[in-house]
Motif scaffolding. Sequence first.
Motif, PDB file in Angstrom:
ATOM      1  N   ASN A   1       0.828  -1.214   0.000  1.00 53.96           N
ATOM      2  CA  ASN A   1       0.000   0.000   0.000  1.00 53.96           C
ATOM      3  C   ASN A   1       0.856   1.256   0.000  1.00 53.96           C
ATOM      4  O   ASN A   1       0.568   2.229  -0.720  1.00 53.96           O
ATOM      5  CB  ASN A   1      -0.936  -0.005   1.211  1.00 53.96           C
ATOM      6  CG  ASN A   1      -2.027  -1.056   1.100  1.00 53.96           C
ATOM      7  OD1 ASN A   1      -2.341  -1.505   0.000  1.00 53.96           O
ATOM      8  ND2 ASN A   1      -2.603  -1.440   2.218  1.00 53.96           N
ATOM      9  N   ASP A   2       1.922   1.241   0.800  1.00 54.62           N
ATOM     10  CA  ASP A   2       2.834   2.390   0.840  1.00 54.62           C
ATOM     11  C   ASP A   2       3.457   2.639  -0.532  1.00 54.62           C
ATOM     12  O   ASP A   2       3.568   3.786  -0.984  1.00 54.62           O
ATOM     13  CB  ASP A   2       3.961   2.153   1.854  1.00 54.62           C
ATOM     14  CG  ASP A   2       3.471   2.058   3.286  1.00 54.62           C
ATOM     15  OD1 ASP A   2       2.390   2.591   3.581  1.00 54.62           O
ATOM     16  OD2 ASP A   2       4.179   1.428   4.103  1.00 54.62           O
TER      17      ASP A   2
ATOM     18  N   THR B   1       2.416   1.727  -3.540  1.00 54.98           N
ATOM     19  CA  THR B   1       1.444   2.234  -4.511  1.00 54.98           C
ATOM     20  C   THR B   1       1.182   3.719  -4.291  1.00 54.98           C
ATOM     21  O   THR B   1       1.164   4.514  -5.246  1.00 54.98           O
ATOM     22  CB  THR B   1       0.119   1.457  -4.411  1.00 54.98           C
ATOM     23  OG1 THR B   1       0.367   0.078  -4.697  1.00 54.98           O
ATOM     24  CG2 THR B   1      -0.901   1.986  -5.399  1.00 54.98           C
ATOM     25  N   THR B   2       0.995   4.101  -3.032  1.00 58.73           N
ATOM     26  CA  THR B   2       0.745   5.515  -2.714  1.00 58.73           C
ATOM     27  C   THR B   2       1.914   6.390  -3.157  1.00 58.73           C
ATOM     28  O   THR B   2       1.720   7.452  -3.771  1.00 58.73           O
ATOM     29  CB  THR B   2       0.499   5.697  -1.203  1.00 58.73           C
ATOM     30  OG1 THR B   2      -0.660   4.945  -0.832  1.00 58.73           O
ATOM     31  CG2 THR B   2       0.292   7.155  -0.857  1.00 58.73           C
ATOM     32  N   LYS B   3       3.132   5.964  -2.844  1.00 58.61           N
ATOM     33  CA  LYS B   3       4.314   6.752  -3.209  1.00 58.61           C
ATOM     34  C   LYS B   3       4.491   6.837  -4.724  1.00 58.61           C
ATOM     35  O   LYS B   3       4.855   7.893  -5.263  1.00 58.61           O
ATOM     36  CB  LYS B   3       5.556   6.145  -2.549  1.00 58.61           C
ATOM     37  CG  LYS B   3       5.588   6.342  -1.035  1.00 58.61           C
ATOM     38  CD  LYS B   3       6.770   5.635  -0.403  1.00 58.61           C
ATOM     39  CE  LYS B   3       6.734   5.805   1.127  1.00 58.61           C
ATOM     40  NZ  LYS B   3       7.831   5.072   1.793  1.00 58.61           N
TER      41      LYS B   3
ATOM     42  N   LEU C   1       2.120   6.587  -7.066  1.00 58.66           N
ATOM     43  CA  LEU C   1       1.076   7.444  -7.627  1.00 58.66           C
ATOM     44  C   LEU C   1       1.342   8.917  -7.316  1.00 58.66           C
ATOM     45  O   LEU C   1       1.148   9.786  -8.176  1.00 58.66           O
ATOM     46  CB  LEU C   1      -0.289   7.032  -7.083  1.00 58.66           C
ATOM     47  CG  LEU C   1      -0.914   5.783  -7.703  1.00 58.66           C
ATOM     48  CD1 LEU C   1      -2.176   5.385  -6.947  1.00 58.66           C
ATOM     49  CD2 LEU C   1      -1.235   6.012  -9.183  1.00 58.66           C
ATOM     50  N   THR C   2       1.781   9.178  -6.100  1.00 59.17           N
ATOM     51  CA  THR C   2       2.100  10.558  -5.722  1.00 59.17           C
ATOM     52  C   THR C   2       3.219  11.119  -6.594  1.00 59.17           C
ATOM     53  O   THR C   2       3.148  12.258  -7.080  1.00 59.17           O
ATOM     54  CB  THR C   2       2.508  10.626  -4.237  1.00 59.17           C
ATOM     55  OG1 THR C   2       1.421  10.157  -3.430  1.00 59.17           O
ATOM     56  CG2 THR C   2       2.849  12.049  -3.830  1.00 59.17           C
TER      57      THR C   2
ATOM     58  N   ASP D   1      -3.601  -3.766  -8.473  1.00 62.59           N
ATOM     59  CA  ASP D   1      -3.592  -2.318  -8.722  1.00 62.59           C
ATOM     60  C   ASP D   1      -3.831  -1.979 -10.189  1.00 62.59           C
ATOM     61  O   ASP D   1      -3.881  -0.790 -10.542  1.00 62.59           O
ATOM     62  CB  ASP D   1      -2.248  -1.713  -8.293  1.00 62.59           C
ATOM     63  CG  ASP D   1      -2.108  -1.587  -6.791  1.00 62.59           C
ATOM     64  OD1 ASP D   1      -3.139  -1.431  -6.114  1.00 62.59           O
ATOM     65  OD2 ASP D   1      -0.968  -1.652  -6.294  1.00 62.59           O
TER      66      ASP D   1
ATOM     67  N   THR E   1      -6.643   0.554 -11.110  1.00 65.66           N
ATOM     68  CA  THR E   1      -6.342   1.887 -10.567  1.00 65.66           C
ATOM     69  C   THR E   1      -5.276   2.585 -11.395  1.00 65.66           C
ATOM     70  O   THR E   1      -5.397   3.773 -11.737  1.00 65.66           O
ATOM     71  CB  THR E   1      -5.878   1.771  -9.107  1.00 65.66           C
ATOM     72  OG1 THR E   1      -6.941   1.267  -8.318  1.00 65.66           O
ATOM     73  CG2 THR E   1      -5.444   3.127  -8.561  1.00 65.66           C
TER      74      THR E   1
ATOM     75  N   GLU F   1      -5.770   5.952 -13.596  1.00 66.96           N
ATOM     76  CA  GLU F   1      -4.946   7.134 -13.323  1.00 66.96           C
ATOM     77  C   GLU F   1      -4.058   7.510 -14.509  1.00 66.96           C
ATOM     78  O   GLU F   1      -3.408   8.556 -14.503  1.00 66.96           O
ATOM     79  CB  GLU F   1      -4.073   6.900 -12.087  1.00 66.96           C
ATOM     80  CG  GLU F   1      -4.837   6.745 -10.788  1.00 66.96           C
ATOM     81  CD  GLU F   1      -5.429   8.052 -10.298  1.00 66.96           C
ATOM     82  OE1 GLU F   1      -5.031   9.121 -10.795  1.00 66.96           O
ATOM     83  OE2 GLU F   1      -6.294   8.013  -9.400  1.00 66.96           O
TER      84      GLU F   1
ATOM     85  N   ALA G   1      -8.647   0.935  -4.512  1.00 60.25           N
ATOM     86  CA  ALA G   1      -8.354   1.350  -3.144  1.00 60.25           C
ATOM     87  C   ALA G   1      -9.640   1.606  -2.369  1.00 60.25           C
ATOM     88  O   ALA G   1      -9.767   1.208  -1.201  1.00 60.25           O
ATOM     89  CB  ALA G   1      -7.470   2.597  -3.146  1.00 60.25           C
TER      90      ALA G   1
ATOM     91  N   LYS H   1     -11.119  -1.013   0.518  1.00 59.82           N
ATOM     92  CA  LYS H   1     -11.309  -0.506   1.880  1.00 59.82           C
ATOM     93  C   LYS H   1     -12.729  -0.770   2.373  1.00 59.82           C
ATOM     94  O   LYS H   1     -12.938  -1.153   3.535  1.00 59.82           O
ATOM     95  CB  LYS H   1     -11.014   0.992   1.951  1.00 59.82           C
ATOM     96  CG  LYS H   1     -11.092   1.538   3.386  1.00 59.82           C
ATOM     97  CD  LYS H   1     -10.794   3.003   3.463  1.00 59.82           C
ATOM     98  CE  LYS H   1     -10.750   3.478   4.920  1.00 59.82           C
ATOM     99  NZ  LYS H   1     -11.979   3.153   5.673  1.00 59.82           N
TER     100      LYS H   1
END
Length: 432
Positions: free
Chosen positions: A73-74, A76-78, A80-81, A98, A101, A105, A393, A397
């Motif tokens: 999860n970390d 993927t977040t990093k 995408l950011t 993913d 997603t 995106e 995501a 959740k």
Amino acid sequence: MHIIKRNLLKLAATGLVLGVVGASQAFAQTKLDFYYPVQVGGPVTKVIDGYVAKFMAENPGIQVAPIYSGNYNDTTTKALTAAKAGTPPAIAVLLATDVFTLIDEDVVEPIDQFVKTDEDKAWLDGFMPAYLKSAQTEGHLWSVPFQRSTAVMYYNKQAFKDAGLDPENYPKTWDDMVAAGKAVTQKDASGNTTRWGIGIAGNVGSSQWMFGALAAQNGARLMNDEGTETYLTDPKVVEALQYWVDLSKKNGVHPQGIFEWGTAPADFLAGRVSMIWHTTGNLTNIRKNATFDFGVAPFPGHPNPASTLGGGNFYIFKDTSDEQKQAAFKLAKFLTSDEILADWAVQTGYVAPRDGAWKTQTLTDYTAEEPNALVALKQIPNAVPEFSTHENARTTKILNDALAAALTGNKTPEKALADAQTEIDKILKQYR
């Protein structure tokens, strides 16, 4: 020397030293940021660093910066950011789930567009179809398998033996697992449980994987292949969650509330739980640290056994140069060669997603010594893809929250899943 350097810089600034630039390794190098997660025990970062060093030695024109980015999860977040900021990694290992997603995106390139030569095609054809399937949508292959797994059951053979059970006869049905769980559960003089029978992780990020297996064992699926629909109110899906809840509520063989993925291997190794459902990617960790005889078994069934495919794939990011994309593709091919995947499987316990890897001397020798490594391989035909939809995501959740609500007793399984289905339908309506 300093004068020469200054003159070269002046000439470069005026565009007059193209020949010198071409001859300079510093100018010729293509630089890649490579994000990867660590989701299992063991010295994974050292192993990855070693592979990257070997790749760069064979490809001196490519400089790779391997960046450990936390859990899936970390990472993927990093990624995408960074992509939204215009500075994406060239390549990253992200969950196979993913895919929708990342497409939505618009941050990744289809892998198949880099497959040009017969060598490329032969490489691609070498992957197991089951692991490629989840990456195929909208007429393209969007990623390639790397650290893949199925969930398996680890069980304490000594605990089975002490309880009068046959340590070689692992549970094959839901009823078998409850019966074995009751036999191996222990309490102290005050009635406190000192050893649980079974632990299935119910925390956010893991519960959807475990629940997908339970549903499949009961003959149901959680979603369609297109990621546009979920089937959480299917009576068979509800029954699967009721069984999970009843492991603690009714049968007393499972810890109350949420059993944590991250501590499950330690709980197993410490003897606090006799059976855990976990990734085959933890086999090496458990094998190295267990002080008792343990077994690895396929998941039970109701009546048919089933597991879920999990783990991460290589994705190539869009907002990078053509040279970086080509270099990233080259790195992906290198790290998914039969030889590297065979070594990776031994080092971590992940399932090598290529048939050829299992024919290497590395894995032939390893499985002769550790036949437990073959359990996951043999389970692949009975495994289903992990939960994955558009806006994954959000939908994941919602599903995780519903499972937690049922496991903690805040809602009945039927109510929790019905509420989740209603929420997810609102999200996915636009994709149908």
